[in-house]
Design a protein around this motif. Sequence first.
Motif, mmCIF file in Angstrom:
data_model
loop_
_atom_site.group_PDB
_atom_site.id
_atom_site.type_symbol
_atom_site.label_atom_id
_atom_site.label_comp_id
_atom_site.label_asym_id
_atom_site.label_seq_id
_atom_site.Cartn_x
_atom_site.Cartn_y
_atom_site.Cartn_z
ATOM 1 N N MET A 53 67.657 21.200 -40.223
ATOM 2 C CA MET A 53 66.867 20.092 -40.763
ATOM 3 C C MET A 53 67.081 19.946 -42.265
ATOM 4 O O MET A 53 67.217 18.836 -42.768
ATOM 5 C CB MET A 53 65.393 20.295 -40.432
ATOM 6 N N LEU A 54 67.114 21.063 -42.976
ATOM 7 C CA LEU A 54 67.302 21.000 -44.423
ATOM 8 C C LEU A 54 68.694 20.491 -44.788
ATOM 9 O O LEU A 54 68.887 19.897 -45.847
ATOM 10 C CB LEU A 54 67.052 22.373 -45.055
ATOM 11 N N GLU A 55 69.634 20.700 -43.907
ATOM 12 C CA GLU A 55 70.997 20.222 -44.145
ATOM 13 C C GLU A 55 71.154 18.750 -43.760
ATOM 14 O O GLU A 55 71.752 17.966 -44.496
ATOM 15 C CB GLU A 55 71.979 21.076 -43.334
ATOM 16 N N LEU A 56 70.601 18.374 -42.610
ATOM 17 C CA LEU A 56 70.838 17.033 -42.079
ATOM 18 C C LEU A 56 69.845 15.968 -42.549
ATOM 19 O O LEU A 56 70.233 14.815 -42.727
ATOM 20 C CB LEU A 56 70.835 17.073 -40.554
ATOM 21 N N LEU A 57 68.584 16.322 -42.717
ATOM 22 C CA LEU A 57 67.582 15.318 -43.048
ATOM 23 C C LEU A 57 67.873 14.542 -44.332
ATOM 24 O O LEU A 57 67.800 13.315 -44.316
ATOM 25 C CB LEU A 57 66.186 15.941 -43.119
ATOM 26 N N PRO A 58 68.191 15.205 -45.427
ATOM 27 C CA PRO A 58 68.445 14.421 -46.642
ATOM 28 C C PRO A 58 69.564 13.393 -46.454
ATOM 29 O O PRO A 58 69.450 12.249 -46.892
ATOM 30 C CB PRO A 58 68.840 15.471 -47.678
ATOM 31 N N LYS A 59 70.619 13.803 -45.766
ATOM 32 C CA LYS A 59 71.749 12.904 -45.541
ATOM 33 C C LYS A 59 71.338 11.720 -44.667
ATOM 34 O O LYS A 59 71.608 10.567 -44.998
ATOM 35 C CB LYS A 59 72.888 13.674 -44.878
ATOM 36 N N ARG A 60 70.667 12.005 -43.555
ATOM 37 C CA ARG A 60 70.266 10.943 -42.629
ATOM 38 C C ARG A 60 69.245 9.996 -43.256
ATOM 39 O O ARG A 60 69.324 8.785 -43.075
ATOM 40 C CB ARG A 60 69.679 11.532 -41.342
ATOM 41 N N LEU A 61 68.302 10.548 -43.995
ATOM 42 C CA LEU A 61 67.314 9.693 -44.654
ATOM 43 C C LEU A 61 67.980 8.796 -45.684
ATOM 44 O O LEU A 61 67.667 7.614 -45.791
ATOM 45 C CB LEU A 61 66.216 10.538 -45.300
ATOM 46 N N SER A 62 68.899 9.349 -46.439
ATOM 47 C CA SER A 62 69.617 8.581 -47.447
ATOM 48 C C SER A 62 70.402 7.438 -46.804
ATOM 49 O O SER A 62 70.447 6.328 -47.325
ATOM 50 C CB SER A 62 70.559 9.493 -48.225
ATOM 51 N N GLU A 64 69.601 5.813 -44.292
ATOM 52 C CA GLU A 64 68.632 4.791 -43.895
ATOM 53 C C GLU A 64 67.923 4.169 -45.098
ATOM 54 O O GLU A 64 66.998 3.382 -44.946
ATOM 55 C CB GLU A 64 67.586 5.396 -42.947
ATOM 56 N N GLY A 65 68.345 4.548 -46.296
ATOM 57 C CA GLY A 65 67.754 3.996 -47.501
ATOM 58 C C GLY A 65 66.405 4.589 -47.864
ATOM 59 O O GLY A 65 65.674 4.025 -48.662
ATOM 60 N N VAL A 66 66.086 5.739 -47.286
ATOM 61 C CA VAL A 66 64.801 6.385 -47.532
ATOM 62 C C VAL A 66 64.944 7.384 -48.677
ATOM 63 O O VAL A 66 65.802 8.263 -48.640
ATOM 64 C CB VAL A 66 64.298 7.125 -46.265
#
Length: 77
Positions: A53-62, A64-66
């Motif tokens: 989660m710490l690896e993937l979440l920032p990338k995925r949120l970014s 999506e423009g979050v």
Amino acid sequence: MTYLKIKIDVNNPDEVIAYQKGQILGVASKLLGKEKKKELVERKTYEKMKESMLELLPKRLSEEGVDATFTVTIEKE
């Protein structure tokens, strides 16, 4: 604030340890009782999920423009 809570109940700790060839808990895993093995396998599972989660979440949120700040913790009930 909204929270996401994930609970995992491992039903086959002995099989997990055997599949991992003892790597997940080491040689000492053979000396532990079933409940302790289960607890340790669940803990390792949560740690792996946290890493992902710490690896993937920032990338995925970014993507999506979050723009968000988040934390992932492991807490015992």
